[in-house]
Design a protein around this motif. Structure first.
Motif, PDB file in Angstrom:
ATOM      1  N   VAL A 183      -2.879 -10.286 -36.532  1.00 56.62           N
ATOM      2  CA  VAL A 183      -3.541 -10.883 -37.695  1.00 56.62           C
ATOM      3  C   VAL A 183      -3.748 -12.377 -37.498  1.00 56.62           C
ATOM      4  CG1 VAL A 183      -3.394 -11.285 -40.191  1.00 56.62           C
ATOM      5  CG2 VAL A 183      -2.573  -9.124 -39.205  1.00 56.62           C
ATOM      6  N   GLY A 184      -2.709 -13.074 -37.010  1.00 51.63           N
ATOM      7  CA  GLY A 184      -2.847 -14.480 -36.666  1.00 51.63           C
ATOM      8  C   GLY A 184      -2.487 -15.466 -37.751  1.00 51.63           C
ATOM      9  N   VAL A 185      -2.470 -15.062 -39.011  1.00 57.34           N
ATOM     10  CA  VAL A 185      -1.969 -15.908 -40.098  1.00 57.34           C
ATOM     11  C   VAL A 185      -0.862 -15.141 -40.813  1.00 57.34           C
ATOM     12  CG1 VAL A 185      -4.084 -17.230 -40.462  1.00 57.34           C
ATOM     13  CG2 VAL A 185      -3.748 -15.080 -41.704  1.00 57.34           C
ATOM     14  N   ASP A 285     -16.206 -34.515 -27.942  1.00 54.10           N
ATOM     15  CA  ASP A 285     -15.432 -34.502 -26.700  1.00 54.10           C
ATOM     16  C   ASP A 285     -14.776 -33.150 -26.445  1.00 54.10           C
ATOM     17  OD1 ASP A 285     -15.567 -37.485 -25.946  1.00 54.10           O
ATOM     18  OD2 ASP A 285     -14.942 -37.508 -28.054  1.00 54.10           O
ATOM     19  N   SER A 286     -14.437 -32.456 -27.496  1.00 49.36           N
ATOM     20  CA  SER A 286     -13.844 -31.126 -27.357  1.00 49.36           C
ATOM     21  C   SER A 286     -14.291 -30.274 -28.531  1.00 49.36           C
ATOM     22  CB  SER A 286     -12.309 -31.227 -27.330  1.00 49.36           C
ATOM     23  OG  SER A 286     -11.726 -29.947 -27.290  1.00 49.36           O
ATOM     24  N   ILE A 287     -14.988 -29.185 -28.242  1.00 49.83           N
ATOM     25  CA  ILE A 287     -15.462 -28.281 -29.299  1.00 49.83           C
ATOM     26  C   ILE A 287     -14.843 -26.912 -29.052  1.00 49.83           C
ATOM     27  CG2 ILE A 287     -17.466 -27.267 -30.431  1.00 49.83           C
ATOM     28  CD1 ILE A 287     -19.123 -29.623 -29.329  1.00 49.83           C
ATOM     29  N   LEU A 288     -14.012 -26.486 -29.979  1.00 48.06           N
ATOM     30  CA  LEU A 288     -13.296 -25.225 -29.825  1.00 48.06           C
ATOM     31  C   LEU A 288     -13.583 -24.309 -31.008  1.00 48.06           C
ATOM     32  CD1 LEU A 288      -9.811 -26.571 -28.664  1.00 48.06           C
ATOM     33  CD2 LEU A 288     -11.688 -25.743 -27.223  1.00 48.06           C
ATOM     34  N   SER A 289     -13.601 -23.004 -30.739  1.00 45.90           N
ATOM     35  CA  SER A 289     -13.865 -22.033 -31.799  1.00 45.90           C
ATOM     36  C   SER A 289     -12.758 -20.991 -31.870  1.00 45.90           C
ATOM     37  CB  SER A 289     -15.197 -21.324 -31.558  1.00 45.90           C
ATOM     38  OG  SER A 289     -15.368 -20.275 -32.493  1.00 45.90           O
ATOM     39  N   PRO A 290     -12.235 -20.732 -33.081  1.00 46.08           N
ATOM     40  CA  PRO A 290     -11.238 -19.679 -33.226  1.00 46.08           C
ATOM     41  C   PRO A 290     -11.845 -18.288 -33.329  1.00 46.08           C
ATOM     42  CG  PRO A 290     -11.567 -20.775 -35.325  1.00 46.08           C
ATOM     43  CD  PRO A 290     -12.434 -21.498 -34.322  1.00 46.08           C
ATOM     44  N   GLY A 291     -13.130 -18.195 -33.703  1.00 51.68           N
ATOM     45  CA  GLY A 291     -13.728 -16.880 -33.874  1.00 51.68           C
ATOM     46  C   GLY A 291     -15.090 -16.969 -34.545  1.00 51.68           C
ATOM     47  N   SER A 297     -11.857 -12.052 -39.467  1.00 46.62           N
ATOM     48  CA  SER A 297     -10.541 -11.703 -38.934  1.00 46.62           C
ATOM     49  C   SER A 297     -10.335 -12.311 -37.546  1.00 46.62           C
ATOM     50  CB  SER A 297     -10.360 -10.183 -38.875  1.00 46.62           C
ATOM     51  OG  SER A 297     -11.227  -9.600 -37.930  1.00 46.62           O
ATOM     52  N   THR A 298     -11.426 -12.537 -36.795  1.00 48.97           N
ATOM     53  CA  THR A 298     -11.302 -13.169 -35.484  1.00 48.97           C
ATOM     54  C   THR A 298     -10.950 -14.647 -35.628  1.00 48.97           C
ATOM     55  OG1 THR A 298     -13.679 -13.710 -35.336  1.00 48.97           O
ATOM     56  CG2 THR A 298     -12.981 -11.565 -34.487  1.00 48.97           C
ATOM     57  N   ILE A 328     -10.222 -12.441 -46.014  1.00 51.35           N
ATOM     58  CA  ILE A 328      -9.206 -13.196 -45.293  1.00 51.35           C
ATOM     59  C   ILE A 328      -9.602 -14.659 -45.132  1.00 51.35           C
ATOM     60  CG2 ILE A 328     -10.021 -12.856 -42.921  1.00 51.35           C
ATOM     61  CD1 ILE A 328      -7.019 -12.212 -42.234  1.00 51.35           C
ATOM     62  N   GLY A 329     -10.851 -14.994 -45.494  1.00 51.67           N
ATOM     63  CA  GLY A 329     -11.281 -16.390 -45.486  1.00 51.67           C
ATOM     64  C   GLY A 329     -10.431 -17.263 -46.398  1.00 51.67           C
ATOM     65  N   ALA A 330      -9.882 -16.678 -47.472  1.00 51.94           N
ATOM     66  CA  ALA A 330      -9.013 -17.437 -48.372  1.00 51.94           C
ATOM     67  C   ALA A 330      -7.779 -17.924 -47.627  1.00 51.94           C
ATOM     68  CB  ALA A 330      -8.608 -16.572 -49.564  1.00 51.94           C
TER      69      ALA A 330
END
Length: 351
Positions: A183-185, A285-291, A297-298, A328-330
């Motif tokens: 789930v990750g959170v 300088d750094s661009i990161l994406s969790p999902g 959910s990603t 799950i955005g909440a």
């Protein structure tokens, strides 16, 4: 202190998995602290009935001792030992979502759990994790296990055993590596001690899912108003924060880029947290994406690891997109807002 490590396959019923469960279980039975995987994040477990053991959780994490802990169980029968009763709403939620990422707050049976777990509230948060390694470990110990997230207090929660090692190696007795969490959170926390159930923390089970099962449910005022004192475990203090200051940005792409450019003009290394669909829109300088926005959910699953990666990137400041708050955005926005210390920049639209 030497921290012991065990790698355990999720098929823990195999013979070769047995020592890797019994050895950490023995440590738990001897009032030591052991980190283990759940389907949400890694937990830092100790015997919930022993103040000697629970004190070691607070010491290892550097966690304030007025912050209650969630108790993890492997069977509903364990509830009889330390809870007074199970209200109808709680029973229905357990039937639907246990094992799973849902914590239910119930009235505590006095004199069983350590006061360091319940901090004098007269209630206790309980959940049954949906992870075979967690379940096997709890069963083997025969104990209710108090377990906050297995990280240094205030840092992003760990979703890999490597994250636990980074934070707590040498500070705890053992780490059980069961692979990445799902789930990750953290779990959703629902207080069932009153007439109407109250969501104290959004998490892996959404408000919409809860409403389908029990009907009316309300949200704790602290979720909308930072001035209110939160009642959920892990929500009282700043949490989930990377080393660099994080700010949420709400507005157009042009507004977001101007914010980035202003910081870079001052010589700062800027990190951007963006949805997968939006990564190419920014220059930083750094661009990161969790999902992906197409599947929030990603985003939840990758959020904490992404925040930790910014530490490795050595950025000076981080700016994050805001995400939709449905489902799950909440939980995602709750964690990001906490990590940002409530800091948000909103574009002013000229009318």
């Amino acid at each position: 202190m030497e921290t012991k490590f065990w790698k355990v396959d999720k098929s823990v019923d195999k013979k070769e998995g047995y020592p890797q469960i019994m050895q950490p279980a023995d440590l738990l039975m001897n009032d030591e602290v052991v980190a283990f995987p759940t389907e949400t994040v890694y937990g830092l477990g100790a015997n919930a009935k022993s103040s000697t053991a629970v004190k070691k959780i607070y010491e290892a994490k550097g966690r304030p001792s007025d912050n209650p802990l969630i108790v993890h169980i492997a069977s509903k029968q364990q509830l009889e030992e330390f809870t007074e009763s199970i209200p109808q709403a709680a029973a229905r939620l357990m039937a639907e979502f246990w094992p799973g990422p849902l914590t239910v707050i119930l009235k505590e049976k006095a004199g069983v759990l350590s006061e360091l777990v319940t901090v004098g509230l007269g209630s206790v948060g309980v959940r049954m994790p949906n992870h075979p390694v967690a379940s096997a470990l709890i069963q083997a110990s025969g104990l209710p296990i108090a377990a906050p997230s297995a990280n240094t207090s205030g840092k992003p929660s760990p979703t890999l055993a490597a994250h636990v090692k980074d934070d707590l190696d040498g500070r705890i007795a053992g780490i059980v590596d069961g692979g990445p969490t799902g789930v990750g959170v953290e779990s959703t926390v629902v207080d069932c001690t009153g007439e109407i159930p109250v969501i104290l923390r959004p998490g892996g089970i959404t408000k919409e899912q809860i409403q389908e099962v029990i009907g009316k449910v309300i949200e704790d005022a602290a979720l909308k108003n930072p001035a209110e004192a939160p009642k959920a475990p892990g929500m009282k203090y700043t949490h989930y924060a990377p080393k660099a200051p994080l700010t949420l940005v709400e507005g157009s792409q042009g507004f977001f880029q101007r914010v980035i450019d202003a910081e870079r003009a001052e010589g700062k290394k800027v990190g951007v947290l963006a949805a997968e669909e939006n990564k190419e829109r920014y220059e930083a300088d750094s661009i990161l994406s969790p999902g992906s926005l197409a599947d929030l959910s990603t985003v939840a699953a990758g959020l904490y690891e992404t925040l930790r990666k910014f530490d490795q990137e050595g950025v000076n400041v981080i700016y994050s997109e805001v995400f939709p708050t449905d489902g799950i955005g909440a939980a995602i926005m709750n964690r990001l807002t906490k990590a940002a210390g409530q800091k948000i920049m909103t574009e002013k639209i000229q009318g």
